[in-house]
Design an enzyme around this catalytic site. Structure first.
Site, PDB file in Angstrom:
ATOM      1  N   TYR A 192       8.601 -13.850 -13.770  1.00 12.37           N
ATOM      2  CA  TYR A 192       7.564 -12.936 -13.286  1.00 12.37           C
ATOM      3  C   TYR A 192       6.199 -13.386 -13.804  1.00 12.37           C
ATOM      4  O   TYR A 192       5.221 -13.440 -13.047  1.00 12.37           O
ATOM      5  CB  TYR A 192       7.847 -11.501 -13.739  1.00 12.37           C
ATOM      6  CG  TYR A 192       6.706 -10.557 -13.428  1.00 12.37           C
ATOM      7  CD1 TYR A 192       6.502 -10.093 -12.130  1.00 12.37           C
ATOM      8  CD2 TYR A 192       5.806 -10.162 -14.423  1.00 12.37           C
ATOM      9  CE1 TYR A 192       5.431  -9.252 -11.845  1.00 12.37           C
ATOM     10  CE2 TYR A 192       4.744  -9.322 -14.139  1.00 12.37           C
ATOM     11  CZ  TYR A 192       4.551  -8.875 -12.848  1.00 12.37           C
ATOM     12  OH  TYR A 192       3.492  -8.048 -12.564  1.00 12.37           O
ATOM     13  N   ALA A 193       6.138 -13.690 -15.099  1.00 13.66           N
ATOM     14  CA  ALA A 193       4.872 -14.135 -15.678  1.00 13.66           C
ATOM     15  C   ALA A 193       4.362 -15.378 -14.962  1.00 13.66           C
ATOM     16  O   ALA A 193       3.166 -15.490 -14.657  1.00 13.66           O
ATOM     17  CB  ALA A 193       5.048 -14.413 -17.171  1.00 13.66           C
ATOM     18  N   ALA A 235       0.800  -1.229   0.000  1.00 13.52           N
ATOM     19  CA  ALA A 235       0.000   0.000   0.000  1.00 13.52           C
ATOM     20  C   ALA A 235       0.830   1.276   0.000  1.00 13.52           C
ATOM     21  O   ALA A 235       0.275   2.365   0.087  1.00 13.52           O
ATOM     22  CB  ALA A 235      -0.931   0.007   1.211  1.00 13.52           C
ATOM     23  N   SER A 236       2.148   1.174  -0.113  1.00 16.16           N
ATOM     24  CA  SER A 236       2.998   2.358   0.019  1.00 16.16           C
ATOM     25  C   SER A 236       3.155   3.149  -1.271  1.00 16.16           C
ATOM     26  O   SER A 236       3.806   4.192  -1.276  1.00 16.16           O
ATOM     27  CB  SER A 236       4.379   1.963   0.559  1.00 16.16           C
ATOM     28  OG  SER A 236       5.012   1.050  -0.311  1.00 16.16           O
TER      29      SER A 236
END
Length: 246
Positions: free
Chosen positions: A157-158, A16-17
């Site tokens: 990553y995928a 959330a930053s």
């Protein structure tokens, strides 16, 4: 639907930053929720929480967390449930991308992505499920375009995002009978600081209006969080010319 459809509800947003997570915290607070903000950067979280309280007159909770740590993720959920008296919405947003091709990727970069994008999502979900069942709440995952289509660039990553999407849909089958709604939101490029590991961030690469804005993703997440009897299974957010030339 009222102006504050999430009045009385509590939400927890990981990552959330900045970016999508920050925008999501604002969107949920705008709709009346009490919002717990989780990430590693405590100062950034405090600054965002202050803005949310000022802008939306909403109750916030800052929960500094290393989502890659099982104990830290569990403490994040326990603190939120204790402070808010329950949990109605979990947004699994925290994620990272680093490295490139498989043959050139270091084990450290591989571990970082797996521990954040896969392990962290599992830790947070496992810890939150009992409270979400009690509330008959909503479990929301931020997936990716990369989790739907083959991606030559950074296959690891995928793969983590394919895992997130598969996990989300499987969780829908697992906890749907307990009244928990499960949603996966799949953005493509979003104009945030994401992508800096490869040089330019998306915010630097694209002008306003060229690709999806974080607030648009946040609105999709907030829409999913408002559902009470139904569930939004999957939402895709792509720039309108994404498939040009396909």
């Amino acid at each position: 639907m009222t102006d504050h459809p999430l009045d009385g509800k509590s939400a927890l947003v990981t990552g959330a930053s900045s970016g999508i997570g920050e925008a999501t915290a604002h969107a949920l607070a705008r709709d009346g929720a009490r919002v717990a903000l989780s990430a590693r950067r405590e100062k950034a979280l405090n600054d965002i929480a202050s803005k949310i309280e000022s802008e939306w007159d909403a109750e916030t909770l800052v929960v500094p967390t290393n989502i890659r740590s099982e104990d830290s993720a569990e403490e994040m959920v326990e603190t939120t449930v204790s402070e808010f008296g329950g949990l109605d919405v979990l947004v699994n947003n925290a994620g990272t991308a680093c490295g490139e091709s498989v043959e050139n990727m270091t084990t450290g970069d591989y571990d970082k992505m797996m521990e954040t994008n896969v392990d962290g999502v599992f830790y947070a979900t496992r810890a939150a499920v009992p409270a979400l069942k009690e509330a008959e709440g909503n479990l929301i995952f931020v997936g990716s375009f990369a989790g739907q289509y083959p991606r030559p660039f950074n296959p690891i990553y995928a793969a983590t995002k394919w895992w997130v999407r598969g996990f989300a849909h499987s969780m829908a089958g697992n906890v749907g009978t307990d009244g928990v709604g499960v949603t996966v939101v799949n953005p493509s490029e979003v104009r945030t600081d994401f992508g800096g590991a490869y040089g330019e961030t998306f915010a630097e690469r694209f002008d306003e209006g060229e690709v999806t804005e974080p607030e648009e993703v946040a609105d999709a997440i907030a829409f999913s969080a408002k559902q009470e009897n139904s569930t939004v299974s999957e939402l895709d957010l792509y720039r309108r010319d994404k498939f040009a030339g396909f």
